[in-house]
Design an enzyme around this catalytic site. Structure first.
Site, PDB file in Angstrom:
ATOM      1  N   ALA A  65       0.864  -1.179   0.000  1.00 17.05           N
ATOM      2  CA  ALA A  65       0.000   0.000   0.000  1.00 17.05           C
ATOM      3  C   ALA A  65       0.903   1.232   0.000  1.00 17.05           C
ATOM      4  CB  ALA A  65      -0.903  -0.022   1.221  1.00 17.05           C
ATOM      5  N   GLY A 108       0.636  -5.014   0.913  1.00 19.48           N
ATOM      6  CA  GLY A 108      -0.534  -5.098   0.039  1.00 19.48           C
ATOM      7  C   GLY A 108      -0.241  -5.801  -1.277  1.00 19.48           C
ATOM      8  N   GLU A 111      -0.553  -9.374  -0.487  1.00 15.08           N
ATOM      9  CA  GLU A 111      -1.977  -9.635  -0.252  1.00 15.08           C
ATOM     10  C   GLU A 111      -2.760  -9.655  -1.561  1.00 15.08           C
ATOM     11  OE1 GLU A 111      -1.873  -6.415   2.684  1.00 15.08           O
ATOM     12  OE2 GLU A 111      -2.874  -7.775   4.070  1.00 15.08           O
ATOM     13  N   GLU A 131       4.468  -4.864   7.235  1.00 18.90           N
ATOM     14  CA  GLU A 131       3.695  -3.823   7.914  1.00 18.90           C
ATOM     15  C   GLU A 131       4.162  -3.569   9.342  1.00 18.90           C
ATOM     16  OE1 GLU A 131       2.371  -6.306   6.136  1.00 18.90           O
ATOM     17  OE2 GLU A 131       0.827  -5.494   4.789  1.00 18.90           O
TER      18      GLU A 131
HETATM   19  C1  HXC Z   1       5.004   4.418  -1.316  1.00 18.46           C
HETATM   20  C2  HXC Z   1       6.885   3.432  -2.152  1.00 18.46           C
HETATM   21  C3  HXC Z   1       6.542   2.202  -1.557  1.00 18.46           C
HETATM   22  C4  HXC Z   1       5.321   2.149  -0.821  1.00 18.46           C
HETATM   23  C5  HXC Z   1       8.410   1.944  -2.586  1.00 18.46           C
HETATM   24  N1  HXC Z   1       8.042   3.222  -2.776  1.00 18.46           N
HETATM   25  N2  HXC Z   1       7.500   1.305  -1.845  1.00 18.46           N
HETATM   26  N3  HXC Z   1       6.120   4.509  -2.022  1.00 18.46           N
HETATM   27  N4  HXC Z   1       4.595   3.272  -0.737  1.00 18.46           N
HETATM   28  N5  HXC Z   1       4.890   0.998  -0.256  1.00 18.46           N
HETATM   29  C6  HXC Z   1       8.766   4.248  -3.517  1.00 18.46           C
HETATM   30  C7  HXC Z   1       9.957   4.752  -2.748  1.00 18.46           C
HETATM   31  O1  HXC Z   1       9.543   5.713  -1.802  1.00 18.46           O
HETATM   32  C8  HXC Z   1      10.782   5.328  -3.850  1.00 18.46           C
HETATM   33  O2  HXC Z   1      10.255   6.591  -4.211  1.00 18.46           O
HETATM   34  C9  HXC Z   1      10.525   4.377  -5.014  1.00 18.46           C
HETATM   35  O3  HXC Z   1       9.305   3.711  -4.707  1.00 18.46           O
HETATM   36  C10 HXC Z   1      11.608   3.351  -5.164  1.00 18.46           C
HETATM   37  O4  HXC Z   1      11.789   2.682  -3.926  1.00 18.46           O
HETATM   38  P1  HXC Z   1      13.208   2.560  -3.192  1.00 18.46           P
HETATM   39  O5  HXC Z   1      12.935   2.338  -1.771  1.00 18.46           O
HETATM   40  O6  HXC Z   1      14.088   3.692  -3.578  1.00 18.46           O
HETATM   41  O7  HXC Z   1      13.764   1.236  -3.877  1.00 18.46           O
HETATM   42  P2  HXC Z   1      14.730   0.130  -3.245  1.00 18.46           P
HETATM   43  O8  HXC Z   1      15.831   0.787  -2.455  1.00 18.46           O
HETATM   44  O9  HXC Z   1      15.080  -0.769  -4.363  1.00 18.46           O
HETATM   45  O10 HXC Z   1      13.836  -0.653  -2.171  1.00 18.46           O
HETATM   46  C11 HXC Z   1      12.731  -1.407  -2.597  1.00 18.46           C
HETATM   47  C12 HXC Z   1      11.846  -1.817  -1.374  1.00 18.46           C
HETATM   48  C13 HXC Z   1      11.518  -0.545  -0.568  1.00 18.46           C
HETATM   49  C14 HXC Z   1      12.619  -2.804  -0.493  1.00 18.46           C
HETATM   50  C15 HXC Z   1      10.610  -2.501  -1.923  1.00 18.46           C
HETATM   51  O11 HXC Z   1      10.971   0.425  -1.469  1.00 18.46           O
HETATM   52  C16 HXC Z   1      10.501  -0.785   0.503  1.00 18.46           C
HETATM   53  O12 HXC Z   1      10.828  -1.307   1.562  1.00 18.46           O
HETATM   54  N6  HXC Z   1       9.258  -0.360   0.258  1.00 18.46           N
HETATM   55  C17 HXC Z   1       8.199  -0.442   1.261  1.00 18.46           C
HETATM   56  C18 HXC Z   1       7.744  -1.860   1.408  1.00 18.46           C
HETATM   57  C19 HXC Z   1       6.638  -1.935   2.444  1.00 18.46           C
HETATM   58  O13 HXC Z   1       6.851  -1.673   3.645  1.00 18.46           O
HETATM   59  N7  HXC Z   1       5.452  -2.328   2.007  1.00 18.46           N
HETATM   60  C20 HXC Z   1       4.323  -2.485   2.878  1.00 18.46           C
HETATM   61  C21 HXC Z   1       3.544  -1.223   2.854  1.00 18.46           C
HETATM   62  S1  HXC Z   1       2.263  -1.305   4.052  1.00 18.46           S
HETATM   63  P3  HXC Z   1      11.187   7.878  -4.360  1.00 18.46           P
HETATM   64  O14 HXC Z   1      10.210   8.970  -4.608  1.00 18.46           O
HETATM   65  O15 HXC Z   1      11.956   7.974  -3.085  1.00 18.46           O
HETATM   66  O16 HXC Z   1      12.037   7.528  -5.544  1.00 18.46           O
HETATM   67  C22 HXC Z   1       1.071  -2.190   3.350  1.00 18.46           C
HETATM   68  C23 HXC Z   1      -0.058  -2.336   4.253  1.00 18.46           C
HETATM   69  C24 HXC Z   1      -1.306  -2.875   3.672  1.00 18.46           C
HETATM   70  O17 HXC Z   1       1.115  -2.636   2.284  1.00 18.46           O
HETATM   71  C25 HXC Z   1      -2.400  -2.732   4.626  1.00 18.46           C
HETATM   72  C26 HXC Z   1      -2.072  -2.378   6.024  1.00 18.46           C
HETATM   73  C27 HXC Z   1      -2.101  -0.914   6.349  1.00 18.46           C
END
Ligand code: HXC
Length: 257
Positions: A65, A108, A111, A131
């Site tokens: 998400a 997400g 999921e 999360e």
């Molecule tokens: C918003 C995101 C994002 C996310 C990545 N980006 N994941 N933006 N929401 N979930 C964006 C980054 O901010 C970045 O934008 C660009 O995508 C590239 O990501 P990087 O982090 O620079 O890439 P990398 O270093 O290769 O790392 C990849 C990654 C990391 C390991 C996947 O991006 C990451 O950990 N993302 C979050 C994963 C996460 O926690 N997902 C769960 C979300 S909660 P910029 O603008 O900086 O270039 C969820 C909950 C569901 O899903 C329901 C419960 C609430």
């Protein structure tokens, strides 16, 4: 196309939805989520479509998400908007949905893959529910579908640590049906989708419904449900065609009715 965050394409009876928000690794913001759900519902209604495939990019199926969108929300905001409830409509799609996952399928994204009926993974895929690292828990069914898919011990391991697993582990744990080399993932998934799409549509719908009933009922209820649904198949033209084709030693030509 009237979509901004996804690409859609229909080939034969197979509809392909490609998540297309590359700068955010296909993070599921509200706009993207609504488009995926709307596209899936419209393909579900389209009699020319038999199977839906969902894929992302080489680097990410979906990285979860959209954290930028969620960060400042209050409890009142997300409760009153009933965040993520729209995914119930995706789960209610009757036609088979196949996820073709390469790269990150996190939060997400994991999921969404588990909301699909079959998951095919590239050898580059990784799955996780991170999360916990953000101070929340899975919100699109992860705590339930992951637990049903892989059992309590492994679901707790993933959900409490937030760590990811690779494609091979995901396959051996039962999240993923097949692991496919990344450069062939989409072609092989589309080939399987084509094979499935040539089966009788009402029978595909009944088969999906019967399998899903296993998660909603006792064994005895589920077996009764299956039996009634099996009986009902004998009302279909496609049952007559399928069995006649076998006896006449030819391929069936299903009319999807
Ligand atoms: C918003 C995101 C994002 C996310 C990545 N980006 N994941 N933006 N929401 N979930 C964006 C980054 O901010 C970045 O934008 C660009 O995508 C590239 O990501 P990087 O982090 O620079 O890439 P990398 O270093 O290769 O790392 C990849 C990654 C990391 C390991 C996947 O991006 C990451 O950990 N993302 C979050 C994963 C996460 O926690 N997902 C769960 C979300 S909660 P910029 O603008 O900086 O270039 C969820 C909950 C569901 O899903 C329901 C419960 C609430």
């Amino acid at each position: 196309s009237d979509y901004e965050n996804i690409l859609v394409e229909v080939t034969g009876r197979v509809a392909l939805i490609t998540l297309n928000r590359p700068k955010a690794l296909n993070a599921l913001n509200e706009a993207l989520m609504n488009e995926v759900i709307r596209a899936a519902e419209s393909f579900d209604r389209d009699p020319a479509v038999g199977v839906i495939v969902i894929t992302g990019s080489e680097r990410a199926f979906a990285a979860g998400a959209d954290i930028r969108e969620m960060a400042s929300q209050s409890y009142q905001d997300v409760y009153l908007a009933d965040w993520f409830a729209a995914w119930d409509r995706f789960a209610a799609v009757r036609k088979p949905i196949i996820a073709a996952v390469a790269g990150y399928a996190l939060g997400g994204g994991c999921e969404l893959a588990m909301l699909c009926d079959i998951v095919f993974a590239a050898d580059t895929a990784s799955f996780g529910q991170p999360e916990i690292n953000l101070g929340v828990i899975p919100g699109i069914g992860g705590s339930q579908r992951l637990t049903r898919a892989i059992g309590k011990a492994k679901a707790m391991d993933l959900i409490l640590t937030g760590r990811s697993i690779g494609a091979a582990e995901a396959e051996s744990w039962g999240v993923v049906a097949r692991v496919i080399p990344a450069d062939r993932l989409l072609a092989e998934t589309l080939a399987v989708a084509k094979t499935i799409s040539e089966k009788s549509l009402p029978v595909l719908i009944a088969a999906k419904e019967a399998v899903n009933r296993a998660f909603e009922s006792s064994l005895a209820e589920g077996v009764r449900f299956e039996r009634r649904s099996f009986h009902a198949a004998f009302a279909l033209d496609d049952q007559k065609e399928g069995m006649a084709a076998f006896l006449e030693k030819r391929q069936p030509a299903f009319q999807h009715r």
